[in-house]
Design a protein around this motif. Sequence first.
Motif, mmCIF file in Angstrom:
data_model
loop_
_atom_site.group_PDB
_atom_site.id
_atom_site.type_symbol
_atom_site.label_atom_id
_atom_site.label_comp_id
_atom_site.label_asym_id
_atom_site.label_seq_id
_atom_site.Cartn_x
_atom_site.Cartn_y
_atom_site.Cartn_z
ATOM 1 N N GLY A 175 -39.576 -35.561 63.273
ATOM 2 C CA GLY A 175 -40.733 -35.613 64.153
ATOM 3 C C GLY A 175 -41.912 -36.388 63.627
ATOM 4 N N VAL A 176 -41.762 -37.061 62.510
ATOM 5 C CA VAL A 176 -42.847 -37.860 61.947
ATOM 6 C C VAL A 176 -42.621 -39.316 62.343
ATOM 7 C CG1 VAL A 176 -44.006 -38.612 59.844
ATOM 8 C CG2 VAL A 176 -43.121 -36.280 60.003
ATOM 9 N N ARG A 177 -43.599 -39.888 63.048
ATOM 10 C CA ARG A 177 -43.491 -41.296 63.441
ATOM 11 C C ARG A 177 -43.926 -42.159 62.256
ATOM 12 N NH1 ARG A 177 -45.542 -39.330 68.543
ATOM 13 N NH2 ARG A 177 -47.649 -39.963 67.959
ATOM 14 N N VAL A 178 -42.937 -42.732 61.591
ATOM 15 C CA VAL A 178 -43.190 -43.478 60.366
ATOM 16 C C VAL A 178 -43.202 -44.970 60.670
ATOM 17 C CG1 VAL A 178 -42.391 -43.974 58.026
ATOM 18 C CG2 VAL A 178 -42.110 -41.680 58.985
ATOM 19 N N THR A 179 -44.240 -45.620 60.172
ATOM 20 C CA THR A 179 -44.311 -47.086 60.207
ATOM 21 C C THR A 179 -44.176 -47.579 58.773
ATOM 22 O OG1 THR A 179 -45.779 -47.040 62.127
ATOM 23 C CG2 THR A 179 -45.689 -49.090 60.838
ATOM 24 N N LEU A 180 -43.056 -48.217 58.509
ATOM 25 C CA LEU A 180 -42.751 -48.656 57.139
ATOM 26 C C LEU A 180 -42.975 -50.153 57.017
ATOM 27 C CD1 LEU A 180 -41.561 -48.176 54.278
ATOM 28 C CD2 LEU A 180 -39.287 -48.564 55.285
ATOM 29 N N THR A 181 -43.785 -50.531 56.022
ATOM 30 C CA THR A 181 -44.040 -51.948 55.730
ATOM 31 C C THR A 181 -43.755 -52.193 54.258
ATOM 32 O OG1 THR A 181 -45.790 -52.021 57.401
ATOM 33 C CG2 THR A 181 -45.733 -53.803 55.771
ATOM 34 N N VAL A 182 -42.815 -53.100 54.003
ATOM 35 C CA VAL A 182 -42.451 -53.433 52.628
ATOM 36 C C VAL A 182 -42.670 -54.923 52.422
ATOM 37 C CG1 VAL A 182 -40.635 -53.477 50.894
ATOM 38 C CG2 VAL A 182 -40.763 -51.571 52.519
ATOM 39 N N ARG A 183 -43.582 -55.255 51.525
ATOM 40 C CA ARG A 183 -43.824 -56.655 51.156
ATOM 41 C C ARG A 183 -43.328 -56.829 49.712
ATOM 42 N NH1 ARG A 183 -48.503 -55.564 54.330
ATOM 43 N NH2 ARG A 183 -49.643 -54.822 52.486
ATOM 44 N N GLN A 184 -42.295 -57.610 49.584
ATOM 45 C CA GLN A 184 -41.619 -57.734 48.297
ATOM 46 C C GLN A 184 -41.502 -59.206 47.941
ATOM 47 O OE1 GLN A 184 -38.238 -54.964 47.105
ATOM 48 N NE2 GLN A 184 -37.110 -56.857 47.452
ATOM 49 N N ARG A 185 -42.421 -59.676 47.078
ATOM 50 C CA ARG A 185 -42.393 -61.085 46.688
ATOM 51 C C ARG A 185 -41.248 -61.371 45.712
ATOM 52 N NH1 ARG A 185 -47.352 -59.097 47.062
ATOM 53 N NH2 ARG A 185 -48.924 -60.148 48.345
ATOM 54 N N THR A 186 -40.903 -60.374 44.905
ATOM 55 C CA THR A 186 -39.796 -60.514 43.969
ATOM 56 C C THR A 186 -39.155 -59.146 43.788
ATOM 57 O OG1 THR A 186 -39.160 -61.194 41.718
ATOM 58 C CG2 THR A 186 -41.297 -60.149 41.979
ATOM 59 N N PRO A 187 -37.843 -59.072 43.644
ATOM 60 C CA PRO A 187 -37.191 -57.767 43.484
ATOM 61 C C PRO A 187 -37.679 -57.069 42.209
ATOM 62 C CG PRO A 187 -35.581 -59.453 44.029
ATOM 63 C CD PRO A 187 -36.849 -60.166 43.725
ATOM 64 N N PRO A 188 -38.082 -55.808 42.294
ATOM 65 C CA PRO A 188 -38.528 -55.092 41.085
ATOM 66 C C PRO A 188 -37.347 -54.661 40.251
ATOM 67 C CG PRO A 188 -38.563 -53.613 42.957
ATOM 68 C CD PRO A 188 -38.173 -54.965 43.500
ATOM 69 N N PRO A 189 -37.549 -54.376 38.986
ATOM 70 C CA PRO A 189 -36.472 -53.827 38.149
ATOM 71 C C PRO A 189 -35.978 -52.494 38.725
ATOM 72 C CG PRO A 189 -38.309 -54.560 36.796
ATOM 73 C CD PRO A 189 -38.782 -54.608 38.211
ATOM 74 N N PRO A 190 -34.731 -52.129 38.440
ATOM 75 C CA PRO A 190 -34.173 -50.893 39.013
ATOM 76 C C PRO A 190 -34.996 -49.648 38.724
ATOM 77 C CG PRO A 190 -32.438 -52.207 38.020
ATOM 78 C CD PRO A 190 -33.720 -52.883 37.662
ATOM 79 N N ALA A 191 -35.535 -49.521 37.509
ATOM 80 C CA ALA A 191 -36.313 -48.324 37.178
ATOM 81 C C ALA A 191 -37.579 -48.243 38.015
ATOM 82 C CB ALA A 191 -36.667 -48.327 35.690
ATOM 83 N N VAL A 192 -38.223 -49.379 38.233
ATOM 84 C CA VAL A 192 -39.432 -49.399 39.061
ATOM 85 C C VAL A 192 -39.074 -49.086 40.510
ATOM 86 C CG1 VAL A 192 -41.351 -50.831 39.868
ATOM 87 C CG2 VAL A 192 -40.535 -51.041 37.507
ATOM 88 N N ALA A 193 -37.987 -49.681 40.999
ATOM 89 C CA ALA A 193 -37.570 -49.425 42.377
ATOM 90 C C ALA A 193 -37.261 -47.948 42.585
ATOM 91 C CB ALA A 193 -36.344 -50.278 42.709
ATOM 92 N N ALA A 194 -36.608 -47.304 41.591
ATOM 93 C CA ALA A 194 -36.309 -45.876 41.709
ATOM 94 C C ALA A 194 -37.584 -45.050 41.747
ATOM 95 C CB ALA A 194 -35.430 -45.429 40.547
ATOM 96 N N SER A 195 -38.592 -45.421 40.935
ATOM 97 C CA SER A 195 -39.861 -44.689 40.940
ATOM 98 C C SER A 195 -40.585 -44.860 42.270
ATOM 99 C CB SER A 195 -40.747 -45.170 39.785
ATOM 100 O OG SER A 195 -40.162 -44.859 38.534
ATOM 101 N N VAL A 196 -40.556 -46.078 42.813
ATOM 102 C CA VAL A 196 -41.174 -46.308 44.127
ATOM 103 C C VAL A 196 -40.488 -45.443 45.184
ATOM 104 C CG1 VAL A 196 -41.529 -48.014 45.951
ATOM 105 C CG2 VAL A 196 -41.963 -48.633 43.559
ATOM 106 N N TYR A 197 -39.182 -45.423 45.167
ATOM 107 C CA TYR A 197 -38.420 -44.626 46.137
ATOM 108 C C TYR A 197 -38.793 -43.151 46.029
ATOM 109 C CZ TYR A 197 -34.450 -42.417 48.475
ATOM 110 O OH TYR A 197 -33.674 -41.645 49.292
ATOM 111 N N ARG A 198 -38.852 -42.617 44.807
ATOM 112 C CA ARG A 198 -39.143 -41.205 44.628
ATOM 113 C C ARG A 198 -40.561 -40.852 45.062
ATOM 114 N NH1 ARG A 198 -34.365 -39.090 44.987
ATOM 115 N NH2 ARG A 198 -32.985 -39.483 43.215
ATOM 116 N N ILE A 199 -41.501 -41.741 44.808
ATOM 117 C CA ILE A 199 -42.878 -41.465 45.228
ATOM 118 C C ILE A 199 -42.963 -41.436 46.750
ATOM 119 C CG2 ILE A 199 -45.219 -42.425 45.278
ATOM 120 C CD1 ILE A 199 -44.769 -43.357 42.394
ATOM 121 N N VAL A 200 -42.348 -42.419 47.411
ATOM 122 C CA VAL A 200 -42.352 -42.430 48.875
ATOM 123 C C VAL A 200 -41.612 -41.211 49.415
ATOM 124 C CG1 VAL A 200 -41.577 -43.688 50.915
ATOM 125 C CG2 VAL A 200 -42.554 -44.940 48.978
ATOM 126 N N GLN A 201 -40.496 -40.861 48.786
ATOM 127 C CA GLN A 201 -39.727 -39.708 49.234
ATOM 128 C C GLN A 201 -40.551 -38.427 49.159
ATOM 129 O OE1 GLN A 201 -36.585 -38.171 46.629
ATOM 130 N NE2 GLN A 201 -35.184 -38.150 48.392
#
Length: 399
Positions: free
Chosen positions: A284-310
Amino acid sequence: MKHARRPAGEHAADAAAALTLALVIGYAIVDPPGPSSSWPAWSAWPVAAALSLPIAARRHRPRAALTLACATGVLATVAGAAAAGAIWLTFLPTVLVLYQVAATTTPRWSATTLAACATAAATAILIFYARVLPGLTPATRRTEMPPHWPIEIGATCVLLTAAWATGTAVRYKRDTTARLAAHLAAAAVTDERRRIARELHDVIGHSMSLIAVKATVANHVADARPEEVRAALAVIEDTSRTTLTEIHRVLRLLRSDGDPCHDPLPVPGMADLPALADHARSAGVRVTLTVRQRTPPPPAVAASVYRIVQQALTNVITHAGPTDCTVTVDIDRHQAAIEILDDGPRHGPPQRTGPGGHGLIGMRERAKMYGGTFTAGPRPHAGFRVSAHLPYDPDGTPA
């Protein structure tokens, strides 16, 4: 007391030191600075060998070797077999063994042995000068180092004290290093436990919040709209399977213990953010997701970003209910910027008060791992804002 097996190189070094010192002591007895010993000249070499022998055993039995070295030095001095004017050489094996004792035993015990060895050596030297030296034939030529008991006692005590101080310092350094290693190991275990706790909290908290919301919806519309019940059950089923996979991944990390035979399961990253937003929308949450990614982050950083958003979306589902939410992730080569804004509950006052629970603590710790910043708090009019900045180097390490 059991002793660890020593490397062969250490035994060879001790044997070489014993042989070298035996040659030096033997030469000093044969050609002393003062009057020659009344013992036969050939006896100098067996005496020197007996004096130096404890050095070869100092690592295997340091206390016994020290007792033997000191006793042998005292007997050789009192019996007149030492070199007049260079008696301190007779106690040089005691000096080397005392260093090993000080480096491997308690400071109190080694200090006691230092006092005992110094007293024994000084007493033996005084006896030599009082009873043995007057009966020796005077030297035929003037020596540059005439016999003087204060010099002999002083040199011997200085050498013994220096060996004890050096050995004590080495022991202190070893103990400090061992304590530091134990502290670092304990800190690593604590950090690993905290990391696993964060992982489980994020996985289970997000999934259970979504399951609870969908179960509540299914319970309220079970009779009126059975099609929504089936949709809710489908979401619960999908979420449960995903959660079990995540939990198995964490448990597998625990069981593998760094075993290379265990292939690590994939870690969630940037590509999983849309699915995360879809889960929130199903609650029931209307989510607007915007991802601006100039360069792929390292896997550890990507995992931390995912967990924070989660975790942020979990808090929105749990505390704000059906609402509007904006998720913005901006990543370049040196920083990941995350911002989650929600408009608060559509009906009633906001439910979030106080400094926050484990979810906010976990997000703050993830940002702190990279030396970044994390802020979370109510927005001016309504809703809640979460913001995190994770600076990093291109290799994924904290900047």
